[in-house]
Design an enzyme around this catalytic site. Structure first.
Site, PDB file in Angstrom:
ATOM      1  N   HIS A   1       0.739  -1.198  -0.241  1.00 44.94           N
ATOM      2  CA  HIS A   1       0.075  -0.054   0.208  1.00 44.94           C
ATOM      3  C   HIS A   1       1.003   1.435  -0.035  1.00 44.94           C
ATOM      4  CE1 HIS A   1      -3.204  -2.790   0.886  1.00 44.94           C
ATOM      5  NE2 HIS A   1      -2.629  -3.134   2.178  1.00 44.94           N
TER       6      HIS A   1
ATOM      7  N   HIS B   1       2.128   9.055   0.991  1.00 42.22           N
ATOM      8  CA  HIS B   1       0.970   8.759   0.038  1.00 42.22           C
ATOM      9  C   HIS B   1       1.394   9.641  -1.117  1.00 42.22           C
ATOM     10  CE1 HIS B   1      -1.565   6.617   3.048  1.00 42.22           C
ATOM     11  NE2 HIS B   1      -0.873   7.634   4.044  1.00 42.22           N
TER      12      HIS B   1
ATOM     13  N   THR C   1      -6.066   6.484   7.507  1.00 45.85           N
ATOM     14  CA  THR C   1      -6.720   6.762   6.171  1.00 45.85           C
ATOM     15  C   THR C   1      -6.646   5.498   5.239  1.00 45.85           C
ATOM     16  OG1 THR C   1      -4.474   7.305   5.238  1.00 45.85           O
ATOM     17  CG2 THR C   1      -6.062   9.029   6.295  1.00 45.85           C
ATOM     18  N   THR C   2      -6.262   4.495   5.934  1.00 43.51           N
ATOM     19  CA  THR C   2      -6.503   3.134   4.980  1.00 43.51           C
ATOM     20  C   THR C   2      -7.449   2.237   6.168  1.00 43.51           C
ATOM     21  OG1 THR C   2      -4.448   1.861   6.052  1.00 43.51           O
ATOM     22  CG2 THR C   2      -4.357   3.446   4.148  1.00 43.51           C
TER      23      THR C   2
ATOM     24  N   HIS D   1       3.595  11.015   6.194  1.00 46.22           N
ATOM     25  CA  HIS D   1       2.809  10.669   7.688  1.00 46.22           C
ATOM     26  C   HIS D   1       3.716  10.023   8.598  1.00 46.22           C
ATOM     27  CE1 HIS D   1      -1.343  10.444   5.555  1.00 46.22           C
ATOM     28  NE2 HIS D   1      -1.059  11.749   6.079  1.00 46.22           N
TER      29      HIS D   1
ATOM     30  N   HIS E   1       5.436   6.878   6.697  1.00 44.07           N
ATOM     31  CA  HIS E   1       5.399   6.470   5.277  1.00 44.07           C
ATOM     32  C   HIS E   1       4.847   7.616   4.418  1.00 44.07           C
ATOM     33  CE1 HIS E   1       1.463   6.189   7.337  1.00 44.07           C
ATOM     34  NE2 HIS E   1       0.967   6.614   6.134  1.00 44.07           N
TER      35      HIS E   1
ATOM     36  N   GLU F   1      -3.205  13.523   0.861  1.00 44.94           N
ATOM     37  CA  GLU F   1      -4.717  12.884   1.375  1.00 44.94           C
ATOM     38  C   GLU F   1      -5.384  13.991   1.969  1.00 44.94           C
ATOM     39  OE1 GLU F   1      -3.579   9.144   3.970  1.00 44.94           O
ATOM     40  OE2 GLU F   1      -4.573   8.509   2.026  1.00 44.94           O
TER      41      GLU F   1
HETATM   42 CL1  LIG Z   1      -0.471   0.909  11.551  1.00 45.36          CL
HETATM   43  C1  LIG Z   1      -0.832   1.950  10.224  1.00 45.36           C
HETATM   44  C2  LIG Z   1      -2.192   1.746   9.793  1.00 45.36           C
HETATM   45  C3  LIG Z   1      -2.775   2.365   8.466  1.00 45.36           C
HETATM   46  C4  LIG Z   1      -2.027   3.623   8.265  1.00 45.36           C
HETATM   47  C5  LIG Z   1      -2.502   4.411   7.026  1.00 45.36           C
HETATM   48  C6  LIG Z   1      -2.767   5.879   7.353  1.00 45.36           C
HETATM   49  N1  LIG Z   1      -3.484   6.151   8.457  1.00 45.36           N
HETATM   50  N2  LIG Z   1      -3.360   7.531   8.562  1.00 45.36           N
HETATM   51  N3  LIG Z   1      -2.238   7.696   7.813  1.00 45.36           N
HETATM   52  N4  LIG Z   1      -1.935   6.742   7.145  1.00 45.36           N
HETATM   53  C7  LIG Z   1      -0.565   3.988   8.894  1.00 45.36           C
HETATM   54  C8  LIG Z   1      -0.166   3.094   9.639  1.00 45.36           C
HETATM   55 ZN   LIG Z   2      -0.604   7.719   5.802  1.00 48.71          ZN
END
Ligand SMILES: Clc1ccc(Cc2nnn[n-]2)cc1
Ligand SMILES: [Zn+2]
Length: 266
Positions: free
Chosen positions: A64, A100, A203-204, A123, A98, A110
């Site tokens: 992802h 996006h 956000t996922t 993020h 990570h 996002e």
């Molecule tokens: Cl552990 C985890 C799960 C989902 C995401 C995706 C995400 N959520 N918010 N920003 N990115 C990042 C880390």
């Molecule tokens: Zn993220």
């Protein structure tokens, strides 16, 4: 096995609600930030980031995004790599960071700001280690997580990003991981720590409504060449015959549903 979600036509954000009904919840992320509607809160202290002891351990492709995990060994986990202050009651410990991003062009973030999209969004995911005993426990608690969002826009090259972009060829395929030591994300932060904050979610999937969002107003610049290297990553594993470029791995803005976005500045 497990819920197969992605960013494609069939498995993308508009169908996540089928396996994750919280997708239609009251505090979903990301959102469009409307600066004029943000409420300046003079009681909001500045955020403070203590990343000096930050030690990364590996970089991986989870199908992802590309994720840099923080070292969790005894020595490292005793060293504090935390975000505190701002809207946070106590220190939240860095777990991973990570990105996006989009395809070519300037969409990919996002969060949006008055409808403006950026080419990417970094993020930094933190968890409330003062109150919860594990990331997993914190991830399902309304005050469990804090994610610091940093916008990336196309401009001059960002030197600090090269250690990441030069490692991406090692994690081309979903499920690949490689050593990635001693990277400190301090080098990816803008000069101003002015921010917007609001209660939101991952956000996922699993889209848990456990995130206090802190979105920095000032973007950092990265070069088109650097962004191009993110787009050499693939969503699929080496075994799959399908070769799908990893790009546009962002969820679009979600309804505000009455939430207030607070600003740390006038
Ligand atoms: Cl552990 C985890 C799960 C989902 C995401 C995706 C995400 N959520 N918010 N920003 N990115 C990042 C880390
Ligand atoms: Zn993220």
């Amino acid at each position: 096995t497990g819920n197969q979600w992605g960013y494609g036509e069939e498995d993308g954000p508009s169908s996540w609600y089928k396996d994750y009904p919280i997708a239609e919840g009251a505090r979903q992320s990301p959102i469009n930030i409307a600066p004029e509607e943000a409420v300046y809160d003079h009681g909001l202290p500045p955020i403070s980031l203590h990343y000096d002891n930050c030690t990364s351990t590996n970089i991986s492709n989870n199908g992802h995004s590309v994720v840099v995990d923080r070292c969790e060994c005894d020595r490292c986990s005793s060293l504090l790599t935390v975000i505190q202050g701002g809207p946070l009651e106590n220190a939240y410990r860095l777990k991973q960071f990570h990105f996006h991003w989009g395809g070519k062009g300037c969409h990919g973030s996002e969060h949006t700001v008055a409808g403006k999209t950026y080419t990417s969004e970094l993020h930094l995911v933190h968890w409330n280690a003062a109150k919860y005993s594990s990331f997993a426990e914190a991830a399902v608690a309304p005050d469990g997580l804090a994610v610091l969002g940093v916008f990336l826009e196309i401009g001059d090259e960002r030197g600090g990003l090269n250690k990441i972009t030069d490692s991406l060829y090692m994690v081309k395929f979903k499920g690949t991981v490689t050593d990635f030591r001693d990277f400190n994300p301090n080098c990816l932060l803008p000069s101003s720590l002015k921010y917007w904050t609001y209660p939101g979610s991952l956000t996922t999937p699993p889209l848990y409504e456990s995130v206090t969002w802190i979105v920095l107003t000032e973007p950092i610049c990265v070069s088109e060449k650097q962004m191009g290297k993110f787009r050499t990553l693939l969503f699929n594993s080496e075994e799959e015959e399908q070769r799908t470029r990893m790009e546009n791995n962002f969820r679009p803005p979600q309804p505000l549903k009455g939430r207030t976005v607070r600003a740390s500045f006038k």
